[in-house]
Design a protein around this motif. Structure first.
Motif, PDB file in Angstrom:
ATOM      1  N   SER A 157       0.943  -1.232  -0.051  1.00  0.00           N
ATOM      2  CA  SER A 157       0.055   0.162   0.087  1.00  0.00           C
ATOM      3  C   SER A 157       0.820   1.242   0.115  1.00  0.00           C
ATOM      4  CB  SER A 157      -1.115  -0.048   1.240  1.00  0.00           C
ATOM      5  OG  SER A 157      -1.979   0.872   1.071  1.00  0.00           O
ATOM      6  N   ASP A 158       0.412   2.629  -0.725  1.00  0.00           N
ATOM      7  CA  ASP A 158       0.884   3.768  -0.431  1.00  0.00           C
ATOM      8  C   ASP A 158       2.729   3.617  -0.915  1.00  0.00           C
ATOM      9  OD1 ASP A 158      -1.223   5.597   0.906  1.00  0.00           O
ATOM     10  OD2 ASP A 158      -1.313   3.560   1.897  1.00  0.00           O
ATOM     11  N   ILE A 159       2.636   2.865  -2.023  1.00  0.00           N
ATOM     12  CA  ILE A 159       3.957   3.095  -2.610  1.00  0.00           C
ATOM     13  C   ILE A 159       4.369   4.468  -2.810  1.00  0.00           C
ATOM     14  CG2 ILE A 159       5.362   2.100  -4.343  1.00  0.00           C
ATOM     15  CD1 ILE A 159       3.204  -0.339  -4.870  1.00  0.00           C
ATOM     16  N   HIS A 160       3.558   5.364  -3.501  1.00  0.00           N
ATOM     17  CA  HIS A 160       3.667   6.271  -3.597  1.00  0.00           C
ATOM     18  C   HIS A 160       5.111   6.856  -4.309  1.00  0.00           C
ATOM     19  CE1 HIS A 160       0.532   8.613  -1.563  1.00  0.00           C
ATOM     20  NE2 HIS A 160       0.664   8.057  -0.682  1.00  0.00           N
ATOM     21  N   ALA A 161       5.123   6.041  -5.625  1.00  0.00           N
ATOM     22  CA  ALA A 161       6.271   6.429  -6.505  1.00  0.00           C
ATOM     23  C   ALA A 161       7.643   6.329  -6.114  1.00  0.00           C
ATOM     24  CB  ALA A 161       6.121   7.792  -7.304  1.00  0.00           C
TER      25      ALA A 161
ATOM     26  N   GLY B 170      -3.478   0.717  -2.961  1.00  0.00           N
ATOM     27  CA  GLY B 170      -3.779   2.110  -3.475  1.00  0.00           C
ATOM     28  C   GLY B 170      -2.578   3.077  -3.251  1.00  0.00           C
ATOM     29  N   ASP B 171      -2.804   4.251  -4.000  1.00  0.00           N
ATOM     30  CA  ASP B 171      -1.735   5.339  -3.735  1.00  0.00           C
ATOM     31  C   ASP B 171      -0.380   4.865  -4.239  1.00  0.00           C
ATOM     32  OD1 ASP B 171      -3.349   7.369  -2.902  1.00  0.00           O
ATOM     33  OD2 ASP B 171      -2.558   7.815  -1.039  1.00  0.00           O
ATOM     34  N   VAL B 172      -0.456   4.240  -5.673  1.00  0.00           N
ATOM     35  CA  VAL B 172       0.764   4.064  -6.435  1.00  0.00           C
ATOM     36  C   VAL B 172       1.415   4.986  -6.580  1.00  0.00           C
ATOM     37  CG1 VAL B 172       1.402   2.781  -8.455  1.00  0.00           C
ATOM     38  CG2 VAL B 172      -0.396   1.961  -7.428  1.00  0.00           C
TER      39      VAL B 172
ATOM     40  N   ASN C  85      -6.606   8.095  -2.866  1.00  0.00           N
ATOM     41  CA  ASN C  85      -6.889   9.595  -3.316  1.00  0.00           C
ATOM     42  C   ASN C  85      -5.924  10.130  -4.121  1.00  0.00           C
ATOM     43  OD1 ASN C  85      -5.329   8.998  -1.020  1.00  0.00           O
ATOM     44  ND2 ASN C  85      -5.547  11.253  -0.404  1.00  0.00           N
ATOM     45  N   HIS C  86      -4.455   9.675  -3.943  1.00  0.00           N
ATOM     46  CA  HIS C  86      -3.570  10.425  -4.876  1.00  0.00           C
ATOM     47  C   HIS C  86      -3.646   9.770  -6.571  1.00  0.00           C
ATOM     48  CE1 HIS C  86      -1.123  12.364  -1.996  1.00  0.00           C
ATOM     49  NE2 HIS C  86      -1.732  11.720  -1.072  1.00  0.00           N
ATOM     50  N   ASP C  87      -3.923   8.567  -6.449  1.00  0.00           N
ATOM     51  CA  ASP C  87      -4.077   7.831  -7.885  1.00  0.00           C
ATOM     52  C   ASP C  87      -5.436   8.850  -8.527  1.00  0.00           C
ATOM     53  OD1 ASP C  87      -2.335   5.890  -7.281  1.00  0.00           O
ATOM     54  OD2 ASP C  87      -3.892   4.782  -6.570  1.00  0.00           O
TER      55      ASP C  87
ATOM     56  N   VAL D 169      -9.717  -2.153   0.896  1.00  0.00           N
ATOM     57  CA  VAL D 169      -9.764  -0.679   0.662  1.00  0.00           C
ATOM     58  C   VAL D 169      -8.688   0.151   0.787  1.00  0.00           C
ATOM     59  CG1 VAL D 169     -12.264  -1.424   1.887  1.00  0.00           C
ATOM     60  CG2 VAL D 169     -10.333  -0.398   3.107  1.00  0.00           C
ATOM     61  N   HIS D 170      -8.891   1.530   0.447  1.00  0.00           N
ATOM     62  CA  HIS D 170      -7.665   2.300   0.639  1.00  0.00           C
ATOM     63  C   HIS D 170      -8.147   2.953   1.836  1.00  0.00           C
ATOM     64  CE1 HIS D 170      -4.490   4.936  -0.238  1.00  0.00           C
ATOM     65  NE2 HIS D 170      -5.209   6.109  -0.161  1.00  0.00           N
ATOM     66  N   GLY D 171      -9.017   3.767   2.232  1.00  0.00           N
ATOM     67  CA  GLY D 171      -9.396   4.490   3.291  1.00  0.00           C
ATOM     68  C   GLY D 171      -9.927   3.307   4.401  1.00  0.00           C
TER      69      GLY D 171
ATOM     70  N   GLY E  62      -5.300   1.023   3.880  1.00  0.00           N
ATOM     71  CA  GLY E  62      -4.096   1.748   3.894  1.00  0.00           C
ATOM     72  C   GLY E  62      -4.316   3.105   4.260  1.00  0.00           C
ATOM     73  N   HIS E  63      -3.767   3.974   3.286  1.00  0.00           N
ATOM     74  CA  HIS E  63      -4.186   5.550   3.338  1.00  0.00           C
ATOM     75  C   HIS E  63      -3.437   6.282   4.597  1.00  0.00           C
ATOM     76  CE1 HIS E  63      -6.600   9.013   2.277  1.00  0.00           C
ATOM     77  NE2 HIS E  63      -7.487   9.042   3.227  1.00  0.00           N
ATOM     78  N   THR E  64      -3.510   5.964   5.946  1.00  0.00           N
ATOM     79  CA  THR E  64      -2.811   6.538   7.095  1.00  0.00           C
ATOM     80  C   THR E  64      -1.239   6.138   6.921  1.00  0.00           C
ATOM     81  OG1 THR E  64      -3.055   4.402   8.546  1.00  0.00           O
ATOM     82  CG2 THR E  64      -4.860   6.027   8.403  1.00  0.00           C
ATOM     83  N   HIS E  65      -0.842   5.492   6.186  1.00  0.00           N
ATOM     84  CA  HIS E  65       0.780   5.190   6.191  1.00  0.00           C
ATOM     85  C   HIS E  65       1.364   4.685   7.543  1.00  0.00           C
ATOM     86  CE1 HIS E  65       1.371   7.705   2.530  1.00  0.00           C
ATOM     87  NE2 HIS E  65       0.306   7.333   2.500  1.00  0.00           N
ATOM     88  N   LEU E  66       0.193   4.224   8.342  1.00  0.00           N
ATOM     89  CA  LEU E  66       0.451   3.426   9.905  1.00  0.00           C
ATOM     90  C   LEU E  66       0.240   2.065   9.905  1.00  0.00           C
ATOM     91  CD1 LEU E  66      -1.405   6.357  11.797  1.00  0.00           C
ATOM     92  CD2 LEU E  66       1.038   6.270  11.219  1.00  0.00           C
TER      93      LEU E  66
HETATM   94 FE   LIG Z   1      -1.004   7.693   0.779  1.00  0.00          FE
END
Ligand SMILES: [Fe+2]
Length: 251
Positions: free
Chosen positions: A7-11, A33-35, A60-62, A116-118, A148-152
């Motif tokens: 999750s949340d790889i964020h490039a 999500g948030d690739v 949400n970033h995607d 889910v993402h959030g 994912g989403h919270t990065h925690l």
């Molecule tokens: Fe994220």
């Protein structure tokens, strides 16, 4: 079946490659999500994700990068990175990201789980505290929710009387480590594998998790990655400096 949860790889290409090198064998990948967004390698990371195959939900970033939502809710740094990402993405990667499905996702071969993402109630909602997790858990049919989403990185477990919030207790700050969480029958769980590319739980290492559907053991993983290279790429791309510095703090 062994499922690799990302999750949340964020490039962040360095972080993604480190996770793929560190993970034990797996049968399929599920990406929460948030690739893209924040990091400097959106094309390389998107292409790697497409190669890996598996199942996805959009983040949400995607959505924002692909113009499916506006940038109103984004802070200025996140918005700048989203606009930069939109400019550099190839047409093919843009189209692929734009086609990612909205969660919650349920899969026939993984009964009793949703992805889910959030939150299962709102793909953009942040589930940070045990209090945040109660309603989504009680209103979901599947007993297991991966988000994912919270990065925690961590888990919430709910029985008939109480909810317990847990973060994996690691022994080091710089080595590859795992912490196992055996899932108890009869409990409901929300589990966040953590963020591959921009952790915010004070641990700079890339985060991911593995689920063994036979033994019902969830394994949280952290692995170091080439932080300096990821930071340099962000700075070289002209992205906001804060996006590079925060990676070292994991915040
Ligand atoms: Fe994220």
């Amino acid at each position: 079946m062994h499922i690799l949860l990302l999750s949340d790889i964020h490039a962040n290409l360095e972080a993604l490659e480190a996770c793929l090198a560190a993970t034990p064998a797996y049968d399929r990948v599920i990406n929460l999500g948030d690739v893209v967004g924040y990091g400097a390698n959106p094309n390389e990371v998107t292409e790697r994700c497409r190669q890996l195959g598996g199942s996805w939900v959009r983040g949400n970033h995607d959505k924002a990068v692909c113009g499916l939502s506006d940038l109103e809710d984004f802070n200025p740094i996140a918005a700048e990175a989203a606009l930069w990402t939109r400019q550099v993405l190839t047409q093919e990667n843009f189209a692929w990201l734009r086609s990612l499905p909205q969660g919650p996702l349920q899969l026939d071969d993984i009964p009793g789980a949703q992805f889910v993402h959030g939150s299962p109630l709102d793909e953009d909602e942040y589930v940070i505290t045990a209090r945040d997790a109660v309603e989504p858990m009680l209103s979901s049919q599947p007993a297991l929710t991966f988000f994912g989403h919270t990065h925690l990185q961590g888990s919430f477990a709910l029985d008939s009387e109480q909810i317990e919030s847990r973060r994996p207790a690691y022994q080091t700050i710089g080595q590859s480590e795992t912490v196992a969480l055996p899932l108890q029958p009869g409990l409901r769980y929300m589990i966040n594998p953590g963020s591959v590319g921009q952790p915010r739980d004070g641990d700079w290492r890339a985060a991911f998790a593995l689920l063994d559907t036979e033994t019902q053991v969830l394994t949280f993983c952290r692995t170091p990655y080439d932080l300096k290279s990821a930071q340099d790429r962000i700075l070289d791309a002209g992205l906001p400096k804060r996006l590079a510095t925060r990676l070292a703090a994991g915040k």
